[in-house]
Scaffold this motif. Structure first.
Motif, PDB file in Angstrom:
ATOM      1  N   UNK A 277       0.806  -1.240   0.000  1.00 39.00           N
ATOM      2  CA  UNK A 277       0.000   0.000   0.000  1.00 39.00           C
ATOM      3  C   UNK A 277       0.828   1.274   0.000  1.00 39.00           C
ATOM      4  N   UNK A 278       2.049   1.237  -0.538  1.00 40.66           N
ATOM      5  CA  UNK A 278       2.887   2.431  -0.512  1.00 40.66           C
ATOM      6  C   UNK A 278       2.911   3.086  -1.898  1.00 40.66           C
ATOM      7  N   UNK A 279       2.906   4.421  -1.910  1.00 42.93           N
ATOM      8  CA  UNK A 279       2.818   5.156  -3.167  1.00 42.93           C
ATOM      9  C   UNK A 279       3.908   6.201  -3.375  1.00 42.93           C
ATOM     10  N   UNK A 604       2.811  11.638  -6.280  1.00 46.42           N
ATOM     11  CA  UNK A 604       2.575  11.652  -7.725  1.00 46.42           C
ATOM     12  C   UNK A 604       3.725  11.011  -8.480  1.00 46.42           C
ATOM     13  N   UNK A 605       4.961  11.231  -8.003  1.00 39.59           N
ATOM     14  CA  UNK A 605       6.112  10.667  -8.695  1.00 39.59           C
ATOM     15  C   UNK A 605       6.151   9.147  -8.504  1.00 39.59           C
ATOM     16  N   UNK A 606       5.808   8.707  -7.313  1.00 38.32           N
ATOM     17  CA  UNK A 606       5.728   7.267  -7.088  1.00 38.32           C
ATOM     18  C   UNK A 606       4.712   6.601  -7.997  1.00 38.32           C
ATOM     19  N   UNK A 607       3.564   7.285  -8.210  1.00 33.69           N
ATOM     20  CA  UNK A 607       2.531   6.728  -9.090  1.00 33.69           C
ATOM     21  C   UNK A 607       2.988   6.733 -10.554  1.00 33.69           C
ATOM     22  N   UNK A 608       3.798   7.720 -10.937  1.00 31.65           N
ATOM     23  CA  UNK A 608       4.359   7.724 -12.294  1.00 31.65           C
ATOM     24  C   UNK A 608       5.225   6.483 -12.504  1.00 31.65           C
ATOM     25  N   UNK A 609       6.072   6.169 -11.533  1.00 31.73           N
ATOM     26  CA  UNK A 609       6.917   4.978 -11.629  1.00 31.73           C
ATOM     27  C   UNK A 609       6.068   3.712 -11.647  1.00 31.73           C
ATOM     28  N   UNK A 610       4.992   3.711 -10.868  1.00 31.38           N
ATOM     29  CA  UNK A 610       4.127   2.533 -10.855  1.00 31.38           C
ATOM     30  C   UNK A 610       3.483   2.314 -12.223  1.00 31.38           C
ATOM     31  N   UNK A 611       2.980   3.398 -12.834  1.00 34.66           N
ATOM     32  CA  UNK A 611       2.352   3.263 -14.156  1.00 34.66           C
ATOM     33  C   UNK A 611       3.379   2.831 -15.204  1.00 34.66           C
ATOM     34  N   UNK A 612       4.641   3.221 -14.998  1.00 40.71           N
ATOM     35  CA  UNK A 612       5.692   2.812 -15.936  1.00 40.71           C
ATOM     36  C   UNK A 612       6.164   1.382 -15.689  1.00 40.71           C
ATOM     37  N   UNK A 613       5.684   0.766 -14.617  1.00 44.20           N
ATOM     38  CA  UNK A 613       6.054  -0.614 -14.318  1.00 44.20           C
ATOM     39  C   UNK A 613       7.350  -0.766 -13.556  1.00 44.20           C
ATOM     40  N   UNK A 614       7.905   0.348 -13.042  1.00 43.76           N
ATOM     41  CA  UNK A 614       9.165   0.314 -12.294  1.00 43.76           C
ATOM     42  C   UNK A 614       8.855   0.204 -10.794  1.00 43.76           C
ATOM     43  N   UNK A 615       9.600  -0.663 -10.099  1.00 43.18           N
ATOM     44  CA  UNK A 615       9.442  -0.898  -8.658  1.00 43.18           C
ATOM     45  C   UNK A 615       8.093  -1.554  -8.332  1.00 43.18           C
ATOM     46  N   UNK A 616       7.505  -2.239  -9.285  1.00 40.93           N
ATOM     47  CA  UNK A 616       6.229  -2.917  -9.061  1.00 40.93           C
ATOM     48  C   UNK A 616       6.475  -4.241  -8.348  1.00 40.93           C
TER      49      UNK A 616
END
Length: 735
Positions: A277-279, A604-616
């Motif tokens: 649950x971390x963003x 917001x930056x964490x969510x950008x990385x999540x959408x890019x598939x990084x650190x998933x």
């Protein structure tokens, strides 16, 4: 229980709805256990050590220990010898001996971690099956959640989610549930009571869910658990201890209870909590590292520890009677930070229960155990300071009588985990001084002592590069092992985006961790210095939201780090350009401390990385049902805004809440005449002077609200205040 003090013409709760689940007593009948404080330095093994009831389970993990400690020692010896060869060019000066000693201390730490990771990597490649779900249980278990000024919508949603999952196993009748509140904020206290009423009504009268609030949080979390054990522990064979951010699946909790029943010598069984649950970008890096590298490290620890394990304070099951008899914590002599209450209580409790003959071990591959992590570098540094004090305090416990060598090793690991930062800083400073000496001071070629050749402060450059490569390889190897295991496991590989995304995420985590490392070095060094010089950390509640940190706070916290980085850059350029190249990762991390800390704290930056598939992580790709349910329920409860309501206003507005609140207040002896505290006197004067509830709410500060809400007489005065524009109760009675 005292009769309720109600405003005129208000019906009692029992008259309105006698079957309301919320009207039941908030706690069960007490079944007391004695929990005496242990003497750390007196222990008679012949009388106080119990013989094992299942000796076949006590198998010493000799091979894992040989690889871990033998391998770590051999690597340290080799690294130390190579470092000696590096500096043994033209003679070894005093500064070089200091550099060697510091290198050996720091290198030994990473060598031991590497050897332990090798054991964990080998064990993970030969998977062990998860125990089957038991069909029945014999004993009763309490699931306890200590809370301290937390958002009620979060913690009550979490416990309800865990409760529902345990009920789904069909074995829910073996578990009772406790909120153990140490809350000191009056508004949060009343919000907890509202949430407790709500959860009881949602789950019905058969749900054995209880709530207890202590007026004084003596002993902090350890004292909170001790209060539960001494009052209700006698009714439960085991207790599962949660944290305020814990989530555990029903099957995991049931399997823990079954494991405890199957092993009569077990005292504590610890799970491996994964972060979810971390963003924010900072928390996502932690989440990825814990998920990919954590299992290798945890399984390695579990293998060499065996039944001489450790306890991390939550997401674990404990044998209640053994805990009561052997884990009462004494206060250490002297004042904080090294004296007083033991902060990192969990390590000490594990050592004491193991001293008594009970096993402490981990089930790292059990799964279904989750937690959250601080959202920013600043938040983790606040928590880290408390942990630092607690771990350094263990130096007072390290030589307690009767402890197993493994327990002492756990203490040393915790202590050294914080001493490495000042040791690393000292190693850097000594290296800089040596380079500075070689650049600016003419060596004394012929001293008063006879020597054929002069002493030059020189190094073997080629061997130095080889040693640096070895050090980095050992440091990064556990990450590499974790990456290989993640690629090897189909679910982890697919859940993390495949091999390519795993490689990209690992590379990004390594780079960012390298930039964060010098910042954390200075932060932890500052913590150690403050504690050594006698500054107590206190115990502030942890920030558990996922929001961003204001930029001004980040600048204020890191400006000294930036200044030190700039000073290091200038000094390095004046001394030697090669020195700057050698220290470039450290210098870059410090100079960029403010933008790194700010950017990594951004959701917001964490969510950008999540959408890019990084650190998933796999838990993001396929969210565990319990995490989905907990998040949805927490959002639903938070929409009511009950977490934010002024406690005095809430008590005034809701007669049923007021009646229950008064009923749940502890009984007190009648106040002696003349024994009036200043807070109570001021609170009473303000309430008496107020003409409306709005005036009282605006006048009472936090401390006065706490006093008012703890006193039935003052609550009665509050209840009689009219709202703005309404007539008072006395005026209505006169009419």
């Amino acid at each position: 229980m005292d009769s309720l003090t109600l405003a005129p013409d208000e019906p009692t709760l029992s008259a309105t709805n006698p079957k309301d689940p919320a009207a039941a007593p908030p706690t069960p009948i007490e079944h007391r256990l004695s929990m005496p404080a242990q003497n750390l330095f007196k222990f008679d093994r012949r009388q106080q050590f119990r013989k094992p009831l299942a000796p076949q389970l006590w198998q010493t993990q000799w091979l894992a220990r040989l690889v871990t400690f033998g391998g770590g020692l051999a690597l340290t010896a080799y690294g130390g010898w190579q470092m000696y060869k590096v500096i043994d060019v033209g003679g070894v000066t005093t500064l070089k001996w200091a550099l060697l000693a510091l290198f050996v201390l720091n290198f030994s730490w990473i060598a031991l971690s590497f050897a332990s990771a090798v054991v964990g990597f080998a064990a993970l490649l030969s998977k062990r099956p998860v125990p089957a779900l038991p069909e029945r249980l014999r004993e009763k278990t309490a699931v306890v959640m200590p809370i301290y000024n937390e958002a009620p919508s979060r913690v009550f949603a979490a416990l309800q989610t865990i409760y529902e999952d345990v009920q789904a196993t069909g074995l829910g009748e073996h578990f009772d549930w406790f909120f153990l509140s140490d809350t000191t904020n009056p508004d949060v206290w009343v919000a907890e009571e509202r949430a407790f009423i709500g959860i009881r009504r949602r789950l019905g009268p058969k749900a054995r869910i209880y709530y207890r609030r202590r007026e004084k949080n003596v002993g902090r979390k350890a004292g909170n658990i001790e209060d539960f054990v001494t009052r209700w522990g006698g009714a439960y064979a085991h207790m599962v201890v949660l944290d305020a951010d814990s989530l555990m699946t029903g099957p995991t909790i049931v399997r823990l209870a079954a494991a405890m029943e199957a092993d009569p010598d077990s005292g504590i069984i610890q799970t491996l909590p994964l972060i979810i649950n971390r963003n924010t970008l900072f928390a996502r890096v932690q989440q990825f590292a814990a998920r990919i590298y954590g299992p290798v490290i945890a399984v390695g620890l579990s293998c060499w520890m065996g039944r001489d394990g450790n306890y991390w304070g939550h997401n674990a099951i404990i044998r209640t009677e053994a805990f009561a008899h052997h884990c009462g914590l004494p206060d250490l002599r002297g004042k904080p930070p090294f004296g007083g209450h033991i902060l990192s209580h969990d390590f000490v409790e594990a050592a004491l229960i193991r001293r008594a003959g009970y096993a402490v071990y981990m089930m790292p591959t059990l799964g279904g155990s989750y937690e959250e992590s601080p959202p920013s570098l600043i938040d983790i540094s606040i928590r880290d300071r408390r942990w630092c004090q607690g771990n350094l305090q263990h130096s007072r416990v390290l030589f307690a009588r009767g402890l197993s060598w493994a327990s002492r090793q756990h203490f040393l690991t915790g202590i050294f985990g914080y001493l490495t930062s000042p040791l690393w800083l000292m190693q850097l400073l000594v290296g800089i001084v040596i380079v500075f000496q070689a650049s600016y001071f003419k060596p004394e070629y012929f001293t008063t002592e006879f020597a054929l050749f002069p002493t030059f402060p020189r190094f073997d450059a080629e061997r130095s590069l080889e040693l640096f490569a070895l050090t980095m390889s050992i440091l990064l190897a556990p990450k590499f092992f974790g990456l290989l295991v993640a690629i090897y496991e189909p679910e982890t590989r697919r859940g993390s985006g495949g091999v390519i995304m795993l490689l990209i995420s690992t590379l990004f985590e390594i780079i960012l961790s390298a930039l964060l490392a010098p910042i954390m070095m200075l932060i932890q060094t500052g913590h150690v210095v403050h504690i050594v010089f006698g500054f107590d950390t206190g115990w502030d509640p942890q920030r558990r939201d996922d929001g961003s940190v204001p930029l001004i706070d980040i600048i204020r916290r890191h400006r000294s780090h930036v200044a030190l980085g700039a000073l290091s850059l200038v000094a390095g350029l004046l001394i030697s350009p090669s020195l700057v190249a050698w220290m470039s990762p450290t210098i870059a991390g410090l100079i960029l401390a403010i933008p790194i800390s700010w950017l990594t704290s951004q959701r917001w930056l964490g969510l950008v990385f999540r959408r890019a598939g990084v650190l998933v992580t796999p838990e993001e790709t396929t969210t565990p049902p319990i995490a989905k349910r907990g998040k949805a329920l927490s959002k639903a409860l938070a929409r009511t805004d009950d977490d934010e309501i002024n406690g005095v206003a809430a008590i005034h507005a809701d007669p049923e809440l007021r009646a229950l609140h008064e009923a749940w207040l502890p009984n007190r002896k009648p106040r002696q005449r003349g024994a009036i505290t200043s807070d109570r006197a001021v609170a009473e004067a303000k309430i008496a002077d107020a003409e409306t509830i709005e005036e009282a709410v605006s006048w009472l500060n936090r401390g006065e609200r706490l006093v008012a809400l703890s006193d039935r007489a003052l609550i009665g005065m509050i209840a009689r205040l009219p709202r703005k524009g309404e007539k008072s109760a006395e005026a209505r009675a006169a009419e």
